[in-house]
Design a protein around this motif. Structure first.
Motif, mmCIF file in Angstrom:
data_model
loop_
_atom_site.group_PDB
_atom_site.id
_atom_site.type_symbol
_atom_site.label_atom_id
_atom_site.label_comp_id
_atom_site.label_asym_id
_atom_site.label_seq_id
_atom_site.Cartn_x
_atom_site.Cartn_y
_atom_site.Cartn_z
ATOM 1 N N ARG A 72 0.850 -1.187 0.000
ATOM 2 C CA ARG A 72 0.000 0.000 0.000
ATOM 3 C C ARG A 72 0.890 1.244 0.000
ATOM 4 O O ARG A 72 1.607 1.510 0.955
ATOM 5 N N ARG A 73 0.845 2.002 -1.116
ATOM 6 C CA ARG A 73 1.627 3.224 -1.220
ATOM 7 C C ARG A 73 0.795 4.310 -1.895
ATOM 8 O O ARG A 73 0.012 4.047 -2.809
ATOM 9 N N ASP A 74 1.005 5.524 -1.438
ATOM 10 C CA ASP A 74 0.326 6.691 -2.009
ATOM 11 C C ASP A 74 1.286 7.314 -3.017
ATOM 12 O O ASP A 74 2.231 8.013 -2.636
ATOM 13 N N LEU A 75 1.069 7.059 -4.300
ATOM 14 C CA LEU A 75 1.953 7.537 -5.353
ATOM 15 C C LEU A 75 1.360 8.778 -6.009
ATOM 16 O O LEU A 75 0.243 8.736 -6.519
ATOM 17 N N VAL A 76 2.099 9.876 -6.006
ATOM 18 C CA VAL A 76 1.656 11.103 -6.666
ATOM 19 C C VAL A 76 2.505 11.276 -7.922
ATOM 20 O O VAL A 76 3.698 11.580 -7.841
ATOM 21 N N PRO A 77 1.929 11.070 -9.105
ATOM 22 C CA PRO A 77 2.712 11.106 -10.350
ATOM 23 C C PRO A 77 3.341 12.479 -10.611
ATOM 24 O O PRO A 77 2.740 13.517 -10.341
ATOM 25 N N THR A 78 4.579 12.456 -11.144
ATOM 26 C CA THR A 78 5.259 13.686 -11.569
ATOM 27 C C THR A 78 5.725 13.633 -13.024
ATOM 28 O O THR A 78 6.026 14.661 -13.612
ATOM 29 N N ARG A 79 5.787 12.434 -13.604
ATOM 30 C CA ARG A 79 6.174 12.298 -15.018
ATOM 31 C C ARG A 79 5.627 10.980 -15.546
ATOM 32 O O ARG A 79 5.705 9.957 -14.867
ATOM 33 N N LEU A 80 5.081 11.032 -16.757
ATOM 34 C CA LEU A 80 4.508 9.840 -17.400
ATOM 35 C C LEU A 80 5.243 9.550 -18.695
ATOM 36 O O LEU A 80 5.492 10.451 -19.490
ATOM 37 N N MET A 81 5.578 8.279 -18.916
ATOM 38 C CA MET A 81 6.257 7.861 -20.129
ATOM 39 C C MET A 81 5.597 6.602 -20.691
ATOM 40 O O MET A 81 5.507 5.593 -19.989
ATOM 41 N N ILE A 82 5.136 6.690 -21.928
ATOM 42 C CA ILE A 82 4.677 5.507 -22.675
ATOM 43 C C ILE A 82 5.419 5.583 -24.003
ATOM 44 O O ILE A 82 4.942 6.160 -24.982
ATOM 45 N N TRP A 83 6.633 5.047 -24.026
ATOM 46 C CA TRP A 83 7.556 5.298 -25.117
ATOM 47 C C TRP A 83 7.022 4.849 -26.466
ATOM 48 O O TRP A 83 7.234 5.515 -27.484
ATOM 49 N N ARG A 84 6.317 3.710 -26.530
ATOM 50 C CA ARG A 84 5.937 3.156 -27.830
ATOM 51 C C ARG A 84 4.969 4.054 -28.589
ATOM 52 O O ARG A 84 4.904 4.002 -29.821
ATOM 53 N N VAL A 85 4.210 4.882 -27.867
ATOM 54 C CA VAL A 85 3.261 5.767 -28.552
ATOM 55 C C VAL A 85 3.675 7.233 -28.430
ATOM 56 O O VAL A 85 2.875 8.145 -28.633
ATOM 57 N N GLY A 86 4.957 7.472 -28.100
ATOM 58 C CA GLY A 86 5.504 8.822 -28.135
ATOM 59 C C GLY A 86 5.065 9.725 -27.012
ATOM 60 O O GLY A 86 4.996 10.945 -27.197
ATOM 61 N N ILE A 87 4.783 9.185 -25.849
ATOM 62 C CA ILE A 87 4.338 10.013 -24.720
ATOM 63 C C ILE A 87 5.448 10.111 -23.679
ATOM 64 O O ILE A 87 5.940 9.094 -23.182
ATOM 65 N N ASP A 88 5.853 11.316 -23.382
ATOM 66 C CA ASP A 88 6.815 11.609 -22.311
ATOM 67 C C ASP A 88 6.513 13.018 -21.846
ATOM 68 O O ASP A 88 6.792 13.982 -22.565
ATOM 69 N N ALA A 89 5.934 13.166 -20.673
ATOM 70 C CA ALA A 89 5.487 14.493 -20.242
ATOM 71 C C ALA A 89 5.491 14.611 -18.731
ATOM 72 O O ALA A 89 5.220 13.634 -18.018
ATOM 73 N N PRO A 90 5.780 15.804 -18.220
ATOM 74 C CA PRO A 90 5.639 16.034 -16.779
ATOM 75 C C PRO A 90 4.165 15.980 -16.394
ATOM 76 O O PRO A 90 3.281 16.315 -17.184
ATOM 77 N N VAL A 91 3.916 15.559 -15.173
ATOM 78 C CA VAL A 91 2.555 15.512 -14.633
ATOM 79 C C VAL A 91 2.482 16.516 -13.488
ATOM 80 O O VAL A 91 3.268 16.445 -12.538
ATOM 81 N N THR A 92 1.576 17.463 -13.592
ATOM 82 C CA THR A 92 1.436 18.488 -12.560
ATOM 83 C C THR A 92 0.163 18.246 -11.754
ATOM 84 O O THR A 92 -0.718 17.480 -12.152
ATOM 85 N N ALA A 93 0.083 18.914 -10.621
ATOM 86 C CA ALA A 93 -1.108 18.784 -9.777
ATOM 87 C C ALA A 93 -2.269 19.533 -10.402
ATOM 88 O O ALA A 93 -2.124 20.649 -10.891
ATOM 89 N N ALA A 94 -3.442 18.905 -10.407
ATOM 90 C CA ALA A 94 -4.628 19.531 -10.983
ATOM 91 C C ALA A 94 -5.118 20.663 -10.088
ATOM 92 O O ALA A 94 -5.056 20.574 -8.865
ATOM 93 N N GLU A 95 -5.597 21.723 -10.705
ATOM 94 C CA GLU A 95 -6.219 22.821 -9.968
ATOM 95 C C GLU A 95 -7.614 22.394 -9.505
ATOM 96 O O GLU A 95 -8.347 21.745 -10.248
ATOM 97 N N VAL A 96 -7.952 22.754 -8.293
ATOM 98 C CA VAL A 96 -9.258 22.411 -7.736
ATOM 99 C C VAL A 96 -9.964 23.695 -7.327
ATOM 100 O O VAL A 96 -9.379 24.556 -6.664
ATOM 101 N N ALA A 97 -11.223 23.850 -7.756
ATOM 102 C CA ALA A 97 -11.988 25.060 -7.429
ATOM 103 C C ALA A 97 -13.466 24.703 -7.318
ATOM 104 O O ALA A 97 -13.928 23.738 -7.942
ATOM 105 N N PRO A 98 -14.233 25.461 -6.536
ATOM 106 C CA PRO A 98 -15.675 25.199 -6.441
ATOM 107 C C PRO A 98 -16.356 25.478 -7.768
ATOM 108 O O PRO A 98 -16.082 26.475 -8.441
ATOM 109 N N GLY A 99 -17.246 24.571 -8.174
ATOM 110 C CA GLY A 99 -18.018 24.764 -9.387
ATOM 111 C C GLY A 99 -19.276 25.565 -9.116
ATOM 112 O O GLY A 99 -19.513 26.057 -8.005
ATOM 113 N N ALA A 100 -20.117 25.693 -10.159
ATOM 114 C CA ALA A 100 -21.333 26.499 -10.046
ATOM 115 C C ALA A 100 -22.296 25.948 -9.012
ATOM 116 O O ALA A 100 -23.040 26.696 -8.372
ATOM 117 N N ASN A 101 -22.272 24.622 -8.814
ATOM 118 C CA ASN A 101 -23.182 24.015 -7.845
ATOM 119 C C ASN A 101 -22.540 23.829 -6.473
ATOM 120 O O ASN A 101 -23.113 23.185 -5.602
#
Length: 259
Positions: A72-101
């Protein structure tokens, strides 16, 4: 593009509510780099002394440590790589804000990928979750190539420990399934029972609400994916998503289990 205020909100904000799990995705490609280490030849290989040979023989006769069945580990992603389909990108924290409801919404940027793990509480345990756009205003983004992934492909993840903030070794995951979901079934998967070992979920949009045209190649996606929907696929009120799910590989699981 979808029509009507709800679908317009989907197209403009591209957000999802915590608890309903609506998420989208975007991307930049990068090729994997080959190793620059020269192969070890007979001319350069060291000659083992008798003592070294005996130590190697004793080491190979020592049984391997059993593979843990639960970590059991709490993993917070910082970079994702899926080399075969050309994906290599930093992963940032999503912004969270109250919606209209009044409910909290996690917003996905026009390009790039984000993770909601910091906002998931206990649900982040063993769930490394990365989301992003597949297309933005009809322009392909980072995760547009996600349908090219095949079961058995390797995904790599850099992350930090959510409890301590410590950087973790790079982890590898094997793709076990591609699944077409909607917001309801995605929520059940992410917010359901905690998996025994860490998994990586990469999520992008497949079809927006009230738009019969799929964002991704429908035949390609359905030809290789399971379908897990809470209602009929032809119900255009459903926002369809593509999930690529990977199980942590044994070597990485041993690393995590060893602390």
């Amino acid at each position: 593009m979808p029509a009507g205020p709800l679908q317009r909100r989907d197209a403009i904000r591209h957000a999802f509510r915590l608890g309903s799990a609506l998420a989208l995705a975007a991307v930049v490609g990068c090729d994997a780099q080959a190793s620059t280490e020269p192969p070890l030849t007979s001319a350069t290989a060291p000659i083992a002394s008798p003592d070294a040979s005996q130590r190697a023989e004793r080491a190979t006769s020592t049984p391997a440590r059993p593979l843990p069945t639960s970590v059991r580990r709490d993993l917070v992603p910082t970079r994702l790589m899926i080399w075969r389909v050309g994906i290599d990108a930093p992963v940032t924290a999503a912004e969270v804000a109250p919606g209209a409801n009044g409910q909290l919404e996690i917003e996905v940027p026009e390009s790039g990928v984000v993770t909601a793990n910091a906002s998931l509480g206990g649900h982040s345990t063993n769930n490394a979750w990365v989301v992003g756009h597949s297309r933005w205003h009809r322009v392909p983004q980072l995760l547009y190539t996600l349908p090219l992934v095949q079961a058995g492909d390797r995904m790599e993840l850099e992350s930090v420990d959510g409890a301590t903030g410590a950087r973790l070794p790079r982890l590898t995951f094997e793709v076990t399934e591609l699944v077409v979901t909607d917001t309801e079934t995605t929520a059940r998967r992410v917010y359901g029972p905690t998996p025994d070992v860490p998994r990586l979920i990469v999520q992008t949009s497949a079809r927006q609400t009230y738009d019969p045209e799929w964002i991704l190649d429908r035949e390609l996606v359905l030809g290789k994916s399971q379908v897990d929907l809470a209602g009929p696929m032809d119900d255009l009120s459903r926002y369809l998503l593509l999930l690529v799910i990977g199980r942590i590989e044994e070597a990485s699981l041993r690393v995590l289990a060893g602390g």
